[in-house]
Design a protein around this motif. Sequence first.
Motif, PDB file in Angstrom:
ATOM      1  N   SER A 109      35.227 -36.207  40.491  1.00  0.00           N
ATOM      2  CA  SER A 109      35.822 -37.515  40.768  1.00  0.00           C
ATOM      3  C   SER A 109      36.540 -37.543  42.116  1.00  0.00           C
ATOM      4  O   SER A 109      36.689 -38.604  42.709  1.00  0.00           O
ATOM      5  CB  SER A 109      36.747 -37.950  39.638  1.00  0.00           C
ATOM      6  OG  SER A 109      37.643 -36.951  39.290  1.00  0.00           O
ATOM      7  N   ARG A 110      36.939 -36.390  42.634  1.00  0.00           N
ATOM      8  CA  ARG A 110      37.656 -36.379  43.912  1.00  0.00           C
ATOM      9  C   ARG A 110      36.812 -36.972  45.031  1.00  0.00           C
ATOM     10  O   ARG A 110      37.226 -37.886  45.736  1.00  0.00           O
ATOM     11  CB  ARG A 110      38.033 -34.935  44.249  1.00  0.00           C
ATOM     12  CG  ARG A 110      38.794 -34.774  45.535  1.00  0.00           C
ATOM     13  CD  ARG A 110      38.957 -33.274  45.783  1.00  0.00           C
ATOM     14  NE  ARG A 110      39.816 -33.000  46.898  1.00  0.00           N
ATOM     15  CZ  ARG A 110      40.839 -32.133  46.870  1.00  0.00           C
ATOM     16  NH1 ARG A 110      41.137 -31.493  45.780  1.00  0.00           N
ATOM     17  NH2 ARG A 110      41.564 -31.901  47.926  1.00  0.00           N
ATOM     18  N   TYR A 136      47.919 -39.016  42.908  1.00  0.00           N
ATOM     19  CA  TYR A 136      46.953 -37.996  43.344  1.00  0.00           C
ATOM     20  C   TYR A 136      46.671 -38.282  44.821  1.00  0.00           C
ATOM     21  O   TYR A 136      46.232 -39.384  45.178  1.00  0.00           O
ATOM     22  CB  TYR A 136      45.697 -38.147  42.481  1.00  0.00           C
ATOM     23  CG  TYR A 136      44.568 -37.193  42.771  1.00  0.00           C
ATOM     24  CD1 TYR A 136      44.786 -35.822  42.833  1.00  0.00           C
ATOM     25  CD2 TYR A 136      43.278 -37.675  42.968  1.00  0.00           C
ATOM     26  CE1 TYR A 136      43.736 -34.959  43.081  1.00  0.00           C
ATOM     27  CE2 TYR A 136      42.224 -36.813  43.204  1.00  0.00           C
ATOM     28  CZ  TYR A 136      42.457 -35.454  43.258  1.00  0.00           C
ATOM     29  OH  TYR A 136      41.423 -34.597  43.512  1.00  0.00           O
ATOM     30  N   ASN A 186      48.334 -38.636  36.163  1.00  0.00           N
ATOM     31  CA  ASN A 186      48.789 -37.381  36.771  1.00  0.00           C
ATOM     32  C   ASN A 186      49.877 -37.796  37.740  1.00  0.00           C
ATOM     33  O   ASN A 186      49.574 -38.540  38.686  1.00  0.00           O
ATOM     34  CB  ASN A 186      47.637 -36.703  37.519  1.00  0.00           C
ATOM     35  CG  ASN A 186      48.100 -35.526  38.367  1.00  0.00           C
ATOM     36  OD1 ASN A 186      49.261 -35.138  38.313  1.00  0.00           O
ATOM     37  ND2 ASN A 186      47.196 -34.977  39.166  1.00  0.00           N
ATOM     38  N   ASP A 214      40.805 -44.147  37.723  1.00  0.00           N
ATOM     39  CA  ASP A 214      40.638 -42.691  37.686  1.00  0.00           C
ATOM     40  C   ASP A 214      41.017 -42.198  36.293  1.00  0.00           C
ATOM     41  O   ASP A 214      42.179 -42.245  35.895  1.00  0.00           O
ATOM     42  CB  ASP A 214      41.550 -42.084  38.762  1.00  0.00           C
ATOM     43  CG  ASP A 214      41.499 -40.564  38.788  1.00  0.00           C
ATOM     44  OD1 ASP A 214      40.791 -39.963  37.959  1.00  0.00           O
ATOM     45  OD2 ASP A 214      42.175 -39.981  39.661  1.00  0.00           O
ATOM     46  N   TYR A 217      41.460 -37.335  33.189  1.00  0.00           N
ATOM     47  CA  TYR A 217      42.147 -36.634  32.082  1.00  0.00           C
ATOM     48  C   TYR A 217      41.887 -37.298  30.728  1.00  0.00           C
ATOM     49  O   TYR A 217      42.561 -36.975  29.741  1.00  0.00           O
ATOM     50  CB  TYR A 217      43.660 -36.597  32.335  1.00  0.00           C
ATOM     51  CG  TYR A 217      44.028 -35.745  33.534  1.00  0.00           C
ATOM     52  CD1 TYR A 217      44.209 -34.372  33.411  1.00  0.00           C
ATOM     53  CD2 TYR A 217      44.154 -36.316  34.794  1.00  0.00           C
ATOM     54  CE1 TYR A 217      44.514 -33.592  34.513  1.00  0.00           C
ATOM     55  CE2 TYR A 217      44.463 -35.549  35.905  1.00  0.00           C
ATOM     56  CZ  TYR A 217      44.632 -34.192  35.759  1.00  0.00           C
ATOM     57  OH  TYR A 217      44.925 -33.410  36.843  1.00  0.00           O
ATOM     58  N   SER A 251      35.091 -37.346  34.752  1.00  0.00           N
ATOM     59  CA  SER A 251      34.776 -36.011  35.279  1.00  0.00           C
ATOM     60  C   SER A 251      34.605 -35.001  34.156  1.00  0.00           C
ATOM     61  O   SER A 251      35.246 -35.116  33.108  1.00  0.00           O
ATOM     62  CB  SER A 251      35.943 -35.573  36.179  1.00  0.00           C
ATOM     63  OG  SER A 251      35.818 -34.232  36.549  1.00  0.00           O
ATOM     64  N   SER A 253      35.332 -31.824  34.860  1.00  0.00           N
ATOM     65  CA  SER A 253      36.187 -30.691  35.255  1.00  0.00           C
ATOM     66  C   SER A 253      37.166 -30.289  34.160  1.00  0.00           C
ATOM     67  O   SER A 253      37.248 -29.118  33.782  1.00  0.00           O
ATOM     68  CB  SER A 253      36.972 -31.025  36.522  1.00  0.00           C
ATOM     69  OG  SER A 253      36.103 -31.276  37.581  1.00  0.00           O
ATOM     70  N   LYS A 254      37.917 -31.269  33.658  1.00  0.00           N
ATOM     71  CA  LYS A 254      38.941 -30.973  32.651  1.00  0.00           C
ATOM     72  C   LYS A 254      38.347 -31.036  31.250  1.00  0.00           C
ATOM     73  O   LYS A 254      38.680 -30.233  30.394  1.00  0.00           O
ATOM     74  CB  LYS A 254      40.080 -31.994  32.747  1.00  0.00           C
ATOM     75  CG  LYS A 254      41.088 -31.685  33.838  1.00  0.00           C
ATOM     76  CD  LYS A 254      40.770 -32.362  35.124  1.00  0.00           C
ATOM     77  CE  LYS A 254      41.806 -32.027  36.191  1.00  0.00           C
ATOM     78  NZ  LYS A 254      41.350 -32.356  37.527  1.00  0.00           N
ATOM     79  N   ARG A 262      31.667 -29.238  39.839  1.00  0.00           N
ATOM     80  CA  ARG A 262      31.705 -30.497  40.575  1.00  0.00           C
ATOM     81  C   ARG A 262      30.749 -31.507  39.941  1.00  0.00           C
ATOM     82  O   ARG A 262      29.641 -31.745  40.443  1.00  0.00           O
ATOM     83  CB  ARG A 262      31.374 -30.319  42.082  1.00  0.00           C
ATOM     84  CG  ARG A 262      32.045 -29.171  42.798  1.00  0.00           C
ATOM     85  CD  ARG A 262      33.534 -29.107  42.567  1.00  0.00           C
ATOM     86  NE  ARG A 262      34.205 -30.328  42.982  1.00  0.00           N
ATOM     87  CZ  ARG A 262      35.106 -30.971  42.206  1.00  0.00           C
ATOM     88  NH1 ARG A 262      35.441 -30.505  41.010  1.00  0.00           N
ATOM     89  NH2 ARG A 262      35.667 -32.066  42.627  1.00  0.00           N
TER      90      ARG A 262
HETATM   91  C1  LIG Z   1      44.378 -37.624  39.017  1.00  0.00           C
HETATM   92  C2  LIG Z   1      43.204 -36.815  39.444  1.00  0.00           C
HETATM   93  N1  LIG Z   1      42.080 -37.455  39.795  1.00  0.00           N
HETATM   94  C3  LIG Z   1      40.986 -36.789  40.188  1.00  0.00           C
HETATM   95  C4  LIG Z   1      40.981 -35.408  40.259  1.00  0.00           C
HETATM   96  C5  LIG Z   1      39.731 -34.730  40.749  1.00  0.00           C
HETATM   97  O1  LIG Z   1      39.105 -34.000  39.774  1.00  0.00           O
HETATM   98  P1  LIG Z   1      37.566 -33.587  39.916  1.00  0.00           P
HETATM   99  O2  LIG Z   1      37.174 -33.809  41.351  1.00  0.00           O
HETATM  100  O3  LIG Z   1      37.521 -32.159  39.540  1.00  0.00           O
HETATM  101  O4  LIG Z   1      36.818 -34.476  39.000  1.00  0.00           O
HETATM  102  C6  LIG Z   1      42.131 -34.688  39.904  1.00  0.00           C
HETATM  103  C7  LIG Z   1      42.135 -33.220  40.004  1.00  0.00           C
HETATM  104  O5  LIG Z   1      43.024 -32.524  39.727  1.00  0.00           O
HETATM  105  C8  LIG Z   1      43.266 -35.416  39.486  1.00  0.00           C
HETATM  106  O6  LIG Z   1      44.395 -34.792  39.138  1.00  0.00           O
END
Ligand SMILES: Cc1ncc(COP(=O)(O)O)c(C=O)c1O
Length: 409
Positions: A109-110, A136, A186, A214, A217, A251, A253-254, A262
């Motif tokens: 997602s970044r 973020y 976050n 976003d 989480y 995402s 990732s988490k 990615r």
């Molecule tokens: C609020 C938030 N958005 C997006 C991301 C990006 O995560 P990713 O690129 O791994 O999906 C993070 C990563 O820590 C995050 O804390």
Amino acid sequence: MNRRLALLQPYPFERLRALLAQPASAVGAGGEGSRPAPPSRFVNLSIGEPRHATPAPITAALTGALAGLSAYPATAGSPALREAIAAWIGWRHQVPVDPGSELLPVNGSREALFAFAQTIIDPVPGALVVAPNPFYQIYEGAALLAGAQVHLVDQSPQNDLRCNWGAVPAEVWARTQLVFVCSPGNPTGAVMSLAEWQQLFELSDRHGFVIASDECYSEIYLDESAPPLSGLAASTKLGRRGHERLMMFSSLSKRSNVPGMRSGFVAGDASLISAFLKYRTYHGSAMNPAVQAASIAAWQDEQHVVENRRLYQAKFDAVVPLVQAVVPVRRPEAGFYLWLPVPDGDDCRFTWRLFHELNTMVLPGSFLGRRSDSSANPGAGFIRVALVEDLEACVEGVRRICSLLSVAF
Ligand SMILES: Cc1ncc(COP(=O)(O)O)c(C=O)c1O
């Protein structure tokens, strides 16, 4: 050189390294006299990086798909991946999504949050992006590099750590092109309610801005009976056709402990997806075919997600009572952070002392927020504690935090 690069702030972890390298006197933590030896085990609760094991079906699918490396992948992703994502959205959020036109795979997602701002922003003088504060940091950098300014909406204890969209002046909304929402938040762990979504949609209808939601989480929640509400589910419940001006960012990732893979997706308004696909085609952000195969395996399995959540829930069960004995805090709704107020409001000194005296690393809240013209940095006076290490280390780290907190609370 692109002059906008100079607008970018150092990343919070760079600032943390610089803070911890300072002498005690520079942070007001006393002189250079002798301190008791810190505990030998280092506990790192600073970075929001998942550390649970990657589930075996995902690694197996990844290695089993290496033959796919011999062809260029399509930016839109394979039909099989798009269908797996649409099926997951339908199951999890009860929202029917057309895999052909209403979603796209992204490389986490970044990059997608950053690239989306470049797609949406028209850099006319006065262009604004609205974002939560603390936040973020990618939201800020994405907006600045796209040629917009950032208007921050404070999430302070006075607002119950939420964005009060109703308090944003109409003059700001009139210049706003994009709003970043972070739910679950976050660092706050707060989840936006249906009423808050309704208010934001009404503002978007009135002023024409796009909403980037976003939700990375969204699968780490602490009450199994209360999965967080997504922007897409909110727009569906409110009867909004076609998720107008809304894009959701999700995402693996988490959710699936694959921050290194990615992989994520965006879903929402088909006209935004089409513009984003055009941008991404030129940017060159197609997903690796082996990662696509592993992502299908991840989106199609929910058992590992339940197990992953159970590990986080056990950590919160263990540490929240310890913290509550010292500081008045609530258990967050979702995410894997504790957002804790510190004695005397000096989050930098607290973080410095915690590291040098107790071998434990957290992130000062002030590094995640900004001061505005009218108010103080709402992150100042807080620390962010990421419960990413194993249960035993999290408990040990939180005990150390509590011992330092209890000196003044
Ligand atoms: C609020 C938030 N958005 C997006 C991301 C990006 O995560 P990713 O690129 O791994 O999906 C993070 C990563 O820590 C995050 O804390």
